[in-house]
Design a protein around this motif. Structure first.
Motif, PDB file in Angstrom:
ATOM      1  N   TYR A   1     -33.693  -8.443  36.629  1.00 56.59           N
ATOM      2  CA  TYR A   1     -33.985  -8.405  35.111  1.00 56.59           C
ATOM      3  C   TYR A   1     -32.981  -7.897  34.677  1.00 56.59           C
ATOM      4  CZ  TYR A   1     -33.226  -3.530  36.204  1.00 56.59           C
ATOM      5  OH  TYR A   1     -32.397  -1.809  36.483  1.00 56.59           O
ATOM      6  N   PRO A   2     -32.509  -8.556  33.032  1.00 59.21           N
ATOM      7  CA  PRO A   2     -31.455  -7.768  32.223  1.00 59.21           C
ATOM      8  C   PRO A   2     -30.399  -6.972  32.484  1.00 59.21           C
ATOM      9  CG  PRO A   2     -33.260  -9.333  30.825  1.00 59.21           C
ATOM     10  CD  PRO A   2     -33.732  -8.718  32.572  1.00 59.21           C
ATOM     11  N   TYR A   3     -29.586  -6.731  32.713  1.00 56.28           N
ATOM     12  CA  TYR A   3     -28.543  -5.560  32.737  1.00 56.28           C
ATOM     13  C   TYR A   3     -26.759  -6.306  32.040  1.00 56.28           C
ATOM     14  CZ  TYR A   3     -26.320  -7.971  36.771  1.00 56.28           C
ATOM     15  OH  TYR A   3     -24.989  -8.516  37.690  1.00 56.28           O
ATOM     16  N   ALA A   4     -26.506  -4.634  30.991  1.00 50.45           N
ATOM     17  CA  ALA A   4     -25.550  -4.884  30.627  1.00 50.45           C
ATOM     18  C   ALA A   4     -24.118  -5.717  31.740  1.00 50.45           C
ATOM     19  CB  ALA A   4     -24.908  -4.241  29.768  1.00 50.45           C
ATOM     20  N   PRO A   5     -23.206  -6.312  31.554  1.00 44.92           N
ATOM     21  CA  PRO A   5     -21.780  -6.094  32.483  1.00 44.92           C
ATOM     22  C   PRO A   5     -21.361  -5.405  32.745  1.00 44.92           C
ATOM     23  CG  PRO A   5     -21.666  -7.892  29.928  1.00 44.92           C
ATOM     24  CD  PRO A   5     -22.893  -7.012  29.905  1.00 44.92           C
ATOM     25  N   LEU A   6     -20.690  -5.484  34.317  1.00 40.25           N
ATOM     26  CA  LEU A   6     -19.846  -4.995  34.627  1.00 40.25           C
ATOM     27  C   LEU A   6     -19.490  -5.632  35.632  1.00 40.25           C
ATOM     28  CD1 LEU A   6     -21.538  -4.752  38.026  1.00 40.25           C
ATOM     29  CD2 LEU A   6     -23.385  -3.457  36.303  1.00 40.25           C
ATOM     30  N   ASN A   7     -17.821  -4.763  36.272  1.00 37.01           N
ATOM     31  CA  ASN A   7     -17.140  -5.248  37.211  1.00 37.01           C
ATOM     32  C   ASN A   7     -16.496  -5.871  36.366  1.00 37.01           C
ATOM     33  OD1 ASN A   7     -17.865  -3.579  38.804  1.00 37.01           O
ATOM     34  ND2 ASN A   7     -19.468  -5.392  39.509  1.00 37.01           N
ATOM     35  N   THR A   8     -16.125  -5.976  35.224  1.00 36.26           N
ATOM     36  CA  THR A   8     -15.277  -6.709  34.106  1.00 36.26           C
ATOM     37  C   THR A   8     -13.517  -7.268  35.836  1.00 36.26           C
ATOM     38  OG1 THR A   8     -16.667  -7.018  32.426  1.00 36.26           O
ATOM     39  CG2 THR A   8     -14.321  -7.636  31.999  1.00 36.26           C
ATOM     40  N   ASP A   9     -13.270  -8.069  35.302  1.00 34.71           N
ATOM     41  CA  ASP A   9     -11.854  -7.915  35.355  1.00 34.71           C
ATOM     42  C   ASP A   9     -11.259  -8.957  34.857  1.00 34.71           C
ATOM     43  OD1 ASP A   9      -9.746  -7.228  37.795  1.00 34.71           O
ATOM     44  OD2 ASP A   9     -10.108  -9.166  38.717  1.00 34.71           O
ATOM     45  N   ILE A  10      -9.981  -9.562  34.592  1.00 29.56           N
ATOM     46  CA  ILE A  10      -8.733 -10.337  34.865  1.00 29.56           C
ATOM     47  C   ILE A  10      -7.568 -10.953  35.496  1.00 29.56           C
ATOM     48  CG2 ILE A  10      -6.964 -10.868  32.931  1.00 29.56           C
ATOM     49  CD1 ILE A  10      -8.401  -8.943  31.048  1.00 29.56           C
TER      50      ILE A  10
ATOM     51  N   GLY B   1     -23.090  -9.497  35.341  1.00 36.04           N
ATOM     52  CA  GLY B   1     -24.152  -9.352  33.975  1.00 36.04           C
ATOM     53  C   GLY B   1     -25.178 -10.680  33.833  1.00 36.04           C
ATOM     54  N   VAL B   2     -26.642 -10.028  33.366  1.00 34.16           N
ATOM     55  CA  VAL B   2     -27.467 -10.708  33.160  1.00 34.16           C
ATOM     56  C   VAL B   2     -27.818 -10.420  31.570  1.00 34.16           C
ATOM     57  CG1 VAL B   2     -29.637 -11.852  34.047  1.00 34.16           C
ATOM     58  CG2 VAL B   2     -27.981 -10.673  35.508  1.00 34.16           C
ATOM     59  N   PRO B   3     -28.052 -11.430  31.512  1.00 30.64           N
ATOM     60  CA  PRO B   3     -27.637 -12.614  30.806  1.00 30.64           C
ATOM     61  C   PRO B   3     -26.155 -12.907  31.293  1.00 30.64           C
ATOM     62  CG  PRO B   3     -28.316 -12.871  29.041  1.00 30.64           C
ATOM     63  CD  PRO B   3     -28.414 -11.319  29.649  1.00 30.64           C
ATOM     64  N   THR B   4     -25.977 -14.401  31.524  1.00 36.87           N
ATOM     65  CA  THR B   4     -24.410 -14.667  31.595  1.00 36.87           C
ATOM     66  C   THR B   4     -22.999 -13.976  30.592  1.00 36.87           C
ATOM     67  OG1 THR B   4     -24.576 -15.801  33.502  1.00 36.87           O
ATOM     68  CG2 THR B   4     -22.580 -16.592  32.145  1.00 36.87           C
ATOM     69  N   PRO B   5     -22.455 -13.084  30.703  1.00 36.11           N
ATOM     70  CA  PRO B   5     -21.680 -12.859  29.408  1.00 36.11           C
ATOM     71  C   PRO B   5     -20.801 -14.435  28.974  1.00 36.11           C
ATOM     72  CG  PRO B   5     -21.634 -11.445  32.203  1.00 36.11           C
ATOM     73  CD  PRO B   5     -21.796 -12.486  32.340  1.00 36.11           C
ATOM     74  N   THR B   6     -20.600 -13.605  27.749  1.00 35.64           N
ATOM     75  CA  THR B   6     -19.322 -14.439  26.935  1.00 35.64           C
ATOM     76  C   THR B   6     -17.957 -14.099  27.499  1.00 35.64           C
ATOM     77  OG1 THR B   6     -20.362 -13.295  24.761  1.00 35.64           O
ATOM     78  CG2 THR B   6     -21.028 -16.328  25.670  1.00 35.64           C
ATOM     79  N   TYR B   7     -17.222 -14.418  26.501  1.00 32.81           N
ATOM     80  CA  TYR B   7     -15.899 -13.659  26.758  1.00 32.81           C
ATOM     81  C   TYR B   7     -15.090 -13.621  25.334  1.00 32.81           C
ATOM     82  CZ  TYR B   7     -17.115 -13.215  31.657  1.00 32.81           C
ATOM     83  OH  TYR B   7     -17.822 -13.646  33.085  1.00 32.81           O
ATOM     84  N   ASP B   8     -14.117 -11.876  24.848  1.00 34.88           N
ATOM     85  CA  ASP B   8     -13.123 -12.590  23.640  1.00 34.88           C
ATOM     86  C   ASP B   8     -11.642 -11.859  24.532  1.00 34.88           C
ATOM     87  OD1 ASP B   8     -15.406 -13.591  21.640  1.00 34.88           O
ATOM     88  OD2 ASP B   8     -16.475 -11.794  22.411  1.00 34.88           O
TER      89      ASP B   8
ATOM     90  N   CYS C   1      -9.822  -8.292  27.687  1.00 28.07           N
ATOM     91  CA  CYS C   1     -11.247  -9.331  28.100  1.00 28.07           C
ATOM     92  C   CYS C   1     -12.228  -8.310  27.522  1.00 28.07           C
ATOM     93  CB  CYS C   1     -11.029 -10.179  28.718  1.00 28.07           C
ATOM     94  SG  CYS C   1     -12.638 -11.270  29.773  1.00 28.07           S
ATOM     95  N   THR C   2     -13.036  -8.756  26.867  1.00 24.42           N
ATOM     96  CA  THR C   2     -14.323  -8.155  26.485  1.00 24.42           C
ATOM     97  C   THR C   2     -15.331  -9.248  26.986  1.00 24.42           C
ATOM     98  OG1 THR C   2     -13.830  -6.556  24.614  1.00 24.42           O
ATOM     99  CG2 THR C   2     -16.134  -6.980  25.087  1.00 24.42           C
ATOM    100  N   ALA C   3     -16.526  -8.796  27.779  1.00 23.10           N
ATOM    101  CA  ALA C   3     -18.057  -9.407  28.695  1.00 23.10           C
ATOM    102  C   ALA C   3     -18.470  -8.826  28.111  1.00 23.10           C
ATOM    103  CB  ALA C   3     -17.663  -9.233  29.768  1.00 23.10           C
ATOM    104  N   THR C   4     -19.633  -9.688  27.415  1.00 22.94           N
ATOM    105  CA  THR C   4     -20.772  -9.659  26.324  1.00 22.94           C
ATOM    106  C   THR C   4     -21.835 -10.426  26.171  1.00 22.94           C
ATOM    107  OG1 THR C   4     -19.287  -8.987  24.335  1.00 22.94           O
ATOM    108  CG2 THR C   4     -21.613  -9.782  23.769  1.00 22.94           C
ATOM    109  N   ASN C   5     -23.214  -9.593  26.894  1.00 22.52           N
ATOM    110  CA  ASN C   5     -24.553 -10.185  26.706  1.00 22.52           C
ATOM    111  C   ASN C   5     -25.391  -9.328  25.388  1.00 22.52           C
ATOM    112  OD1 ASN C   5     -24.649  -8.220  27.880  1.00 22.52           O
ATOM    113  ND2 ASN C   5     -25.531  -9.864  30.567  1.00 22.52           N
ATOM    114  N   GLU C   6     -26.837 -10.009  25.979  1.00 21.53           N
ATOM    115  CA  GLU C   6     -27.561  -9.197  25.224  1.00 21.53           C
ATOM    116  C   GLU C   6     -27.805  -7.481  25.293  1.00 21.53           C
ATOM    117  OE1 GLU C   6     -31.444 -10.922  26.841  1.00 21.53           O
ATOM    118  OE2 GLU C   6     -31.095 -11.468  25.905  1.00 21.53           O
ATOM    119  N   LYS C   7     -26.870  -7.270  26.734  1.00 22.89           N
ATOM    120  CA  LYS C   7     -27.650  -6.228  26.974  1.00 22.89           C
ATOM    121  C   LYS C   7     -26.294  -5.528  26.778  1.00 22.89           C
ATOM    122  CE  LYS C   7     -30.902  -5.115  28.602  1.00 22.89           C
ATOM    123  NZ  LYS C   7     -32.204  -4.259  28.400  1.00 22.89           N
ATOM    124  N   GLY C   8     -25.062  -5.631  26.536  1.00 21.72           N
ATOM    125  CA  GLY C   8     -24.077  -4.697  25.826  1.00 21.72           C
ATOM    126  C   GLY C   8     -22.609  -4.857  25.933  1.00 21.72           C
ATOM    127  N   THR C   9     -22.196  -4.203  26.311  1.00 24.05           N
ATOM    128  CA  THR C   9     -20.398  -5.099  26.433  1.00 24.05           C
ATOM    129  C   THR C   9     -19.974  -3.930  27.222  1.00 24.05           C
ATOM    130  OG1 THR C   9     -19.430  -3.833  25.207  1.00 24.05           O
ATOM    131  CG2 THR C   9     -19.759  -5.480  24.133  1.00 24.05           C
TER     132      THR C   9
END
Length: 426
Positions: A31-40, A61-68, A106-114
């Protein structure tokens, strides 16, 4: 419930997993969840100025995050400098410079959060062009540098990450450091060597060598050649052995130790300055290279003949028969002590000789004085009296110093009082 493996092959824990269990231990559904464990992840750090740097950002994250991407909170919009792939997960910094030694986020984003994370990109770069720079400071009380002055050699560089290593050398030998510092901002690095100057430093050029992590080259600089003034350590007087004979040409050489500038030589005799005259001549000085880049000076004068004559005194003509005539013979100064002999015409006088006395003479020799007493008779009239002086080193006839000659004028009574034979002879 034990961990299960999802259809993606990931092992999850039901207490930590963003999945729903519909009754089977592995019958899980996302089920959808916000991005986590973001790493560079970055390639080799620190990097060197001029290199391209690739940063990769990943996150769950679900769905797959995009990055800025941002640099210190500012979006990276210069596409000529920064290249970002389609989903934004990769950032390439083209030909990175020291000014881009910053934090990148780096900021990971999907519909559930960042979810965001950052990394500091450390950039190694050389100090400013022309490093190192050599400076010299000498504490002196004169308008020139002299032996005993205190010298400081400073080698510095501006900028550089990490700070460069600077060191002074005398050929291959490292000089001792007084201080080595980098300012709080890391802008200026300097090392100082200091010591008291000696003749050894004259003509010397010391080298500062720089080392830095981004180059295998060893940039360097030199101080200006030291011109250290110093006096000769010693002076030698040569040319004299144990003895010398009057009339010989005695050449003395005065040689100085090395000095800067070249020494001048003055000659003294009994604390009196010698100048050119009929008996003494100061030859031109000879200056040649000496140790410590200094000069050796040599000067040569000949000796001086004394020009003295043995004197005979005490006679004043005429003299009278029957008187005692006391004559005094005074030699010139000599070494060894002079000896006096008396003569009437060519006959040596053996009687009437007084005691011999000696006194100090010139050139550290001795003067000899002796009296001769003649009880005058008519027979002394017309006789020639002289004295001669010599010493053990000068016994030959041409070595004797002959006095002035006295011709006695003896006034006497009538000839009748003389024996007849003597009267007829007279």
């Amino acid at each position: 419930m034990l961990p299960c493996t999802t259809i993606e092959g990931n092992t999850v824990d039901e207490h930590k997993s963003p999945y729903t269990d519909f009754g089977g231990s592995c019958n899980l559904h996302k089920y959808p969840y916000a991005p986590l464990n973001t790493d560079i992840s970055v390639g080799e750090l620190p990097t060197i100025e001029g290199n391209d740097v690739l940063l990769k950002c990943t996150a769950d994250g679900v769905p797959t995050p995009t990055y800025d991407w941002t640099q210190n909170g500012v979006e990276l919009s210069d596409r000529n400098k920064y290249q970002i792939n389609e989903d934004g997960s990769e950032l390439t910094i083209l030909s990175i410079t020291k000014h881009e030694r910053e934090y990148y986020n780096c900021t990971a984003t999907n519909e559930k959060g960042t979810d965001a994370t950052g990394v500091f990109i450390d950039v190694y770069y050389e100090p400013q062009t022309g490093w190192p720079l050599c400076e010299v400071h000498v504490e002196t009380n004169e308008n020139y540098i002299a032996e005993g002055d205190f010298a400081e050699l400073t080698c510095k560089a501006t900028g550089g990450n990490p700070p460069p290593h600077l060191e002074w050398y005398n050929n291959s030998e490292a000089l001792p450091e007084c201080t080595s510092t980098t300012d709080d901002n890391g802008d200026v690095t300097e090392t100082v060597s200091c010591w008291t100057l000696t003749p050894y430093d004259n003509g010397k050029m010391y080298e500062c060598k720089g080392k830095h992590d981004v180059t295998e080259e060893t940039p360097n600089c030199f101080n200006e050649e030291f011109d250290v003034k110093f006096a000769p350590l010693s002076v030698w007087l040569t040319g004299y052995t144990d003895t010398a004979r009057k009339g010989d040409r005695l050449e003395l050489s005065c040689v100085t130790d090395s000095s800067n500038p070249a020494s001048t030589i003055s000659w003294y005799k009994n604390d009196q300055l010698i100048t050119d005259d009929d008996h003494e001549e100061i030859q031109d000085e000879d200056v040649r290279d000496g140790s410590f880049h200094g000069n050796v000076t040599e000067g040569v004068p000949p000796s001086e003949p004394d020009g003295c004559t043995t004197s005979l005194t005490g006679y004043s003509a005429p003299v009278v028969e029957g008187d005692d005539l006391v004559l005094t013979c005074t030699s010139c100064s000599g070494n060894p002590t002079p000896i006096i002999e008396w003569f009437e015409d060519e006959h040596k006088i053996e009687t009437g000789l007084g005691d011999i006395s000696n006194s100090p003479g010139v050139y550290h020799g001795e003067i000899t004085v002796q009296d001769l007493t003649l009880h005058l008779t008519y027979q002394h009239h017309g006789q020639r009296v002289r004295c001669e002086s010599f010493n053990e080193e000068f016994r030959m006839e041409n070595d004797r110093v002959i006095s002035n000659e006295l011709i006695l004028d003896v006034h006497s009574d009538t000839y009748a009082e003389r024996p007849p034979s003597e009267s007829s002879n007279s």
